[in-house]
Design a protein around this motif. Structure first.
Motif, mmCIF file in Angstrom:
data_model
loop_
_atom_site.group_PDB
_atom_site.id
_atom_site.type_symbol
_atom_site.label_atom_id
_atom_site.label_comp_id
_atom_site.label_asym_id
_atom_site.label_seq_id
_atom_site.Cartn_x
_atom_site.Cartn_y
_atom_site.Cartn_z
ATOM 1 N N SER A 117 50.126 49.432 51.058
ATOM 2 C CA SER A 117 51.221 50.147 51.713
ATOM 3 C C SER A 117 52.005 50.968 50.718
ATOM 4 O O SER A 117 52.782 51.826 51.088
ATOM 5 N N SER A 118 51.815 50.690 49.452
ATOM 6 C CA SER A 118 52.510 51.412 48.398
ATOM 7 C C SER A 118 51.520 51.746 47.303
ATOM 8 O O SER A 118 50.613 50.974 47.004
ATOM 9 N N ALA A 119 51.702 52.908 46.706
ATOM 10 C CA ALA A 119 50.787 53.318 45.638
ATOM 11 C C ALA A 119 50.912 52.411 44.423
ATOM 12 O O ALA A 119 50.036 52.381 43.572
ATOM 13 N N HIS A 120 52.026 51.645 44.343
ATOM 14 C CA HIS A 120 52.255 50.791 43.186
ATOM 15 C C HIS A 120 51.930 49.332 43.478
ATOM 16 O O HIS A 120 52.132 48.476 42.638
ATOM 17 N N GLU A 121 51.431 49.034 44.645
ATOM 18 C CA GLU A 121 51.157 47.649 45.025
ATOM 19 C C GLU A 121 49.657 47.374 44.915
ATOM 20 O O GLU A 121 48.849 47.991 45.596
ATOM 21 N N PRO A 122 49.244 46.415 44.048
ATOM 22 C CA PRO A 122 47.815 46.146 43.877
ATOM 23 C C PRO A 122 47.225 45.428 45.082
ATOM 24 O O PRO A 122 47.890 44.693 45.783
ATOM 25 N N ALA A 123 45.960 45.644 45.339
ATOM 26 C CA ALA A 123 45.259 44.952 46.408
ATOM 27 C C ALA A 123 43.916 44.485 45.887
ATOM 28 O O ALA A 123 43.429 44.927 44.856
ATOM 29 N N LEU A 124 43.279 43.560 46.608
ATOM 30 C CA LEU A 124 41.961 43.076 46.248
ATOM 31 C C LEU A 124 40.937 43.743 47.143
ATOM 32 O O LEU A 124 41.011 43.647 48.365
ATOM 33 N N TYR A 125 40.009 44.469 46.532
ATOM 34 C CA TYR A 125 38.984 45.175 47.285
ATOM 35 C C TYR A 125 38.025 44.126 47.852
ATOM 36 O O TYR A 125 37.275 43.482 47.137
ATOM 37 N N ARG A 126 38.052 43.945 49.162
ATOM 38 C CA ARG A 126 37.212 42.925 49.789
ATOM 39 C C ARG A 126 35.735 43.239 49.556
ATOM 40 O O ARG A 126 35.297 44.365 49.696
ATOM 41 N N GLY A 127 35.000 42.196 49.247
ATOM 42 C CA GLY A 127 33.567 42.365 49.095
ATOM 43 C C GLY A 127 33.139 42.837 47.734
ATOM 44 O O GLY A 127 31.972 43.172 47.539
ATOM 45 N N ARG A 128 34.052 42.884 46.748
ATOM 46 C CA ARG A 128 33.664 43.196 45.369
ATOM 47 C C ARG A 128 34.016 41.992 44.510
ATOM 48 O O ARG A 128 35.194 41.695 44.301
ATOM 49 N N TYR A 129 32.993 41.280 44.040
ATOM 50 C CA TYR A 129 33.205 40.003 43.375
ATOM 51 C C TYR A 129 32.717 40.065 41.930
ATOM 52 O O TYR A 129 31.920 40.919 41.563
ATOM 53 N N GLY A 130 33.237 39.116 41.133
ATOM 54 C CA GLY A 130 32.822 39.040 39.741
ATOM 55 C C GLY A 130 33.204 37.714 39.133
ATOM 56 O O GLY A 130 33.820 36.857 39.768
ATOM 57 N N LEU A 131 32.838 37.538 37.859
ATOM 58 C CA LEU A 131 33.198 36.351 37.093
ATOM 59 C C LEU A 131 34.361 36.680 36.163
ATOM 60 O O LEU A 131 34.486 37.809 35.667
ATOM 61 N N PHE A 132 35.187 35.670 35.932
ATOM 62 C CA PHE A 132 36.379 35.834 35.104
ATOM 63 C C PHE A 132 36.477 34.671 34.124
ATOM 64 O O PHE A 132 35.962 33.582 34.365
ATOM 65 N N SER A 133 37.187 34.908 33.021
ATOM 66 C CA SER A 133 37.494 33.826 32.092
ATOM 67 C C SER A 133 38.524 32.907 32.742
ATOM 68 O O SER A 133 39.094 33.227 33.791
ATOM 69 N N LEU A 134 38.786 31.774 32.107
ATOM 70 C CA LEU A 134 39.785 30.856 32.651
ATOM 71 C C LEU A 134 41.170 31.480 32.666
ATOM 72 O O LEU A 134 42.028 31.066 33.444
ATOM 73 N N GLY A 135 41.380 32.477 31.825
ATOM 74 C CA GLY A 135 42.646 33.198 31.812
ATOM 75 C C GLY A 135 42.626 34.438 32.678
ATOM 76 O O GLY A 135 43.477 35.312 32.541
ATOM 77 N N GLN A 136 41.665 34.530 33.587
ATOM 78 C CA GLN A 136 41.566 35.583 34.594
ATOM 79 C C GLN A 136 41.215 36.938 34.002
ATOM 80 O O GLN A 136 41.454 37.974 34.608
ATOM 81 N N MET A 137 40.593 36.948 32.821
ATOM 82 C CA MET A 137 40.110 38.196 32.251
ATOM 83 C C MET A 137 38.702 38.455 32.784
ATOM 84 O O MET A 137 37.849 37.553 32.767
ATOM 85 N N PRO A 138 38.413 39.673 33.292
ATOM 86 C CA PRO A 138 37.064 39.950 33.812
ATOM 87 C C PRO A 138 36.005 39.787 32.727
ATOM 88 O O PRO A 138 36.176 40.250 31.595
ATOM 89 N N ILE A 139 34.905 39.131 33.048
ATOM 90 C CA ILE A 139 33.771 39.044 32.139
ATOM 91 C C ILE A 139 32.951 40.317 32.312
ATOM 92 O O ILE A 139 32.530 40.637 33.429
ATOM 93 N N PRO A 140 32.766 41.097 31.273
ATOM 94 C CA PRO A 140 32.092 42.396 31.406
ATOM 95 C C PRO A 140 30.724 42.277 32.081
ATOM 96 O O PRO A 140 30.017 41.284 31.938
#
Length: 715
Positions: free
Chosen positions: A454-477
């Protein structure tokens, strides 16, 4: 013990045997006596503070941090228990902390004494009364209060006050360790980590009592120019704690204390600190980088910690109590890594002060374990006692070690159900809830899109795009998929990366720099644009004097506030040195930031040709090092026996690719990692049989292998 000292004790022991004191008991007591004589007469004082029970931001690992520090100081640094004062939870009010510092430390410490202050808990920032726009760092005590418009005062301890207390001590050998952070990011958790910051906007001001106390300290004439501080993170960063299997602890405190358990007086403290910082940065990325403040105090810190260490090799833990008439003992295992600690049931430990006592681990609760005494000497006079140091002798690892994936709390219920079902189809991979101990995380990839917000400054989660992350929520390349992907399809796509992460987990479980008895070392060096040694590792318990390389000015020895950095474009290599009396074989593996596993061959050889070489006693050879941008990790595994199974696994990969390179990314890393463990297990069979244990698991004898780890960042 030197030969002359041993002969003297043996002769004296035979004389004392005539009056009823056994030679065995005398040797043990004689060692302790001579070690005690070698200690400085200066007193060692500590005040340790940990707060878990905050009114609106409960922690879980701060009291454990106090326990980690206390056991380290007593058993590894020789502090008397009566000289360590602990304040935990409700005891740790602002007034109690400052009063305890004044009475236990300030009033008792004399010139030359050693003083340690430790705080684990939430931090915050408060507004200066004199200059409202200026914010000051503060430590949040147990009696935290909510500031009101009518009364904005809080009970915080200003960091400035603490530093003034340290500077007012009569001794220069004082240090403050702060496992806390001051900035609240707007959420109390980050992946699997709890953030040690007060979870509310900063609106408070220091209390009048706090300001008065600080002003009194400022008026003193004996203040030293600066206070030495080990901080869990930079001022603008987040300090975190994590749940492991059976306990919680601060990332920084656990890494630091574990490293110091097997450090030796020969180690520079800056090297030990760099190792601990590297452990933290491996887990958190750049979001938490431990600091030494001020930076120019690194050299004095090295002297302080070295002078405190007992005259004994590093250890993995200590005997806390002897039970059941001398048949079992309670152990503290603060020197083990979290991964090894989780798998240690059935492992065998040796008692440092004896020549035959072995302990078989039967069970573990948190960082303590119960062990059965396997070998008995003359127990009439030579009973094991609390305080004796222990070290690994046989490391037992299950054959079915898998990978655990935490499902992000942002997933909807149906997504979690589908993910749990999908991960169940991947062998030795299990999905657990968001807050449970895990190796990595699975979730949606955050994206900002105008169409979905609803706002250009508000982040959202793109449904259906998944990945792995570190325990600190950093994306694993290289793990993020395309939009519109089903959960089950995503898990299937990620299976190769999951296997690579599992392979890395297995290989890291071989790291044993602190317990190995195989006398080897490795040096990381640059050849261009300038030849210099920047870091080195050796098996610290192997005995004897190593021919250590002089480290350059820009090396791990000079690190102030982060792990070692090397520049992109530098030509890197490892020098592998065999300083034992037998040939040794080696296997070298590298990890990149995406978790991909590579095998490194000797210079001038392909991966297989290098691994088939033996290094003769007193000889060395060179292995090229990977230099891709980002965090790099290398495991160098030495063994008395050839890596036959590992060679077969790597050769199978070479048949698939039909090329010969000194550095090769493995296509089937899990097969190779399992082969390494089987090779080390086979090499260990004679030692395991000598100890007399029988197990269906992998049993690794620390005297036949050494795994040395290097972690650095290419910038």
């Amino acid at each position: 013990m030197g030969l002359k000292r041993r002969e003297f004790l043996q002769q004296a022991g035979r004389v004392l045997a005539a009056i009823g004191i056994s030679e065995t008991l005398w040797l043990r007591l004689g060692d302790r006596y001579l070690e005690a004589l070698a200690q400085p007469t200066a007193r060692k004082l500590a005040l340790l503070v940990g707060v878990d029970k905050y009114p609106d931001s409960p922690m879980r690992g701060c009291v454990t941090d106090v326990e980690l520090q206390r056991e380290l100081l007593i058993y590894r640094f020789g502090f008397a228990p009566s000289d360590i004062l602990t304040l935990t939870d409700a005891q740790a009010t602002r007034e109690n902390i400052e009063t305890a510092f004044a009475t236990h430390l300030t009033q008792q410490a004399k010139p030359g004494d050693a003083v340690v202050f430790h705080f684990s808990g939430c931090g915050s920032r408060v507004s200066s009364i004199e200059s409202p726009g200026i914010m000051q760092n503060s430590l949040v005590p147990a009696d935290d209060v909510l500031p009101l418009l009518a009364n904005p005062a809080v009970n915080d301890i200003l960091e400035e006050t603490l530093l003034l207390l340290v500077r007012s001590l009569a001794t220069e050998n004082a240090i403050a360790i702060l496992d806390t952070s001051y900035t609240y990011p707007g959420f109390p958790k980050n992946g699997n980590f709890r953030i040690r910051s007060r979870p509310r906007p900063t609106v408070g001001q220091p209390s009048l009592a706090e300001l008065t106390f600080a002003e009194d300290l400022k008026s003193r004439t004996n203040l030293r120019p600066a206070a030495a501080v080990l901080a869990a993170a930079a001022n603008s960063q987040l300090a975190a704690e994590q749940d492991w299997n059976g306990f919680s602890a601060g990332l920084f405190t656990y890494a630091l204390t574990q490293t110091l358990w097997w450090a030796t007086p020969a180690n520079s403290f800056s090297v030990s600190f760099s190792r601990a910082a590297g452990n933290v940065e491996q887990i958190t990325g750049l979001s938490q980088q431990p600091q030494i403040r001020p930076h120019d105090l690194t050299a004095p810190l090295a002297v302080n910690f070295s002078s405190l260490m007992l005259n004994s090799p590093g250890s993995d833990g200590a005997v806390m109590a002897v039970e059941e008439g001398g048949k079992t003992v309670q152990l503290w295992l603060g020197g083990l890594s979290p991964g090894v600690l989780e798998c240690c049931a059935g492992s065998v430990f040796a008692v440092d002060s004896s020549e035959g006592d072995r302990l078989l681990l039967r069970g573990r609760t948190g960082l303590s374990a119960k062990a059965q005494i396997l070998d008995k000497l003359d127990r009439t006079d030579a009973q094991l006692t609390a305080g004796e140091l222990v070290r690994e002798e046989i490391r037992v690892l299950p054959r079915n070690i898998g990978l655990t994936v935490a499902l992000d709390s942002g997933l909807e219920r149906i997504e979690r159900v589908d993910a749990t079902s999908a991960f169940a189809t991947v062998p030795q991979v299990a999905a657990v809830g968001s807050e449970q101990p895990a190796d990595c995380r699975f979730g949606r990839v955050p994206e900002t899109t105008l169409a979905e917000t609803s706002s250009a400054h508000e982040p959202a989660l793109y449904r259906g795009r998944y990945g792995l992350f570190s325990l600190g929520q950093m994306p694993i390349p290289n793990t993020q998929g395309d939009g519109g992907e089903a959960v089950k399809v995503a898990v299937q796509r990620l299976t190769p990366q999951l296997k690579s992460l599992q392979a890395g987990k297995l290989l890291r479980l071989t790291a044993n720099e602190g317990s190995s008895r195989l006398k080897v070392r490795a040096v990381l060096a640059t050849t261009a644009p300038q030849a210099r040694a920047v870091a080195q590792r050796e098996s610290v318990r192997a005995g004897g004097d190593y021919r250590l390389e002089p480290l350059s000015g820009e090396s791990e020895k000079s690190v102030r506030s982060h792990i070692l950095n090397v520049k992109k474009g530098d030509s890197l290599h490892y020098g592998l040195y065999n300083e034992s009396d037998r040939p040794v074989y080696f296997a070298v593996f590298g990890f990149d930031s995406a978790g991909r596993l590579s095998v490194l061959g000797a210079e001038g050889k392909d991966a297989v040709g290098g691994m088939s070489l033996a290094i003769a006693p007193g000889e060395n050879l060179t292995v090229p090092a990977a230099g891709a941008i980002g965090l790099a990790e290398t495991l160098i595994i030495f063994s008395e026996s050839p890596f036959d199974r590992t060679l077969v696994a790597v050769e199978a990969e070479m048949q698939q690719t039909r090329d010969a390179l000194p550095i090769r990314v493995l296509l089937n890393p899990l097969n190779v990692a399992r082969a390494v463990l089987e090779d080390l297990h086979a090499a260990s069979i004679p030692g395991v049989q000598k100890v007399g244990i029988s197990t269906d698991d992998l049993a690794l004898d620390v005297s036949v292998w050494a795994t040395l780890s290097f972690v650095y960042r290419v910038v």
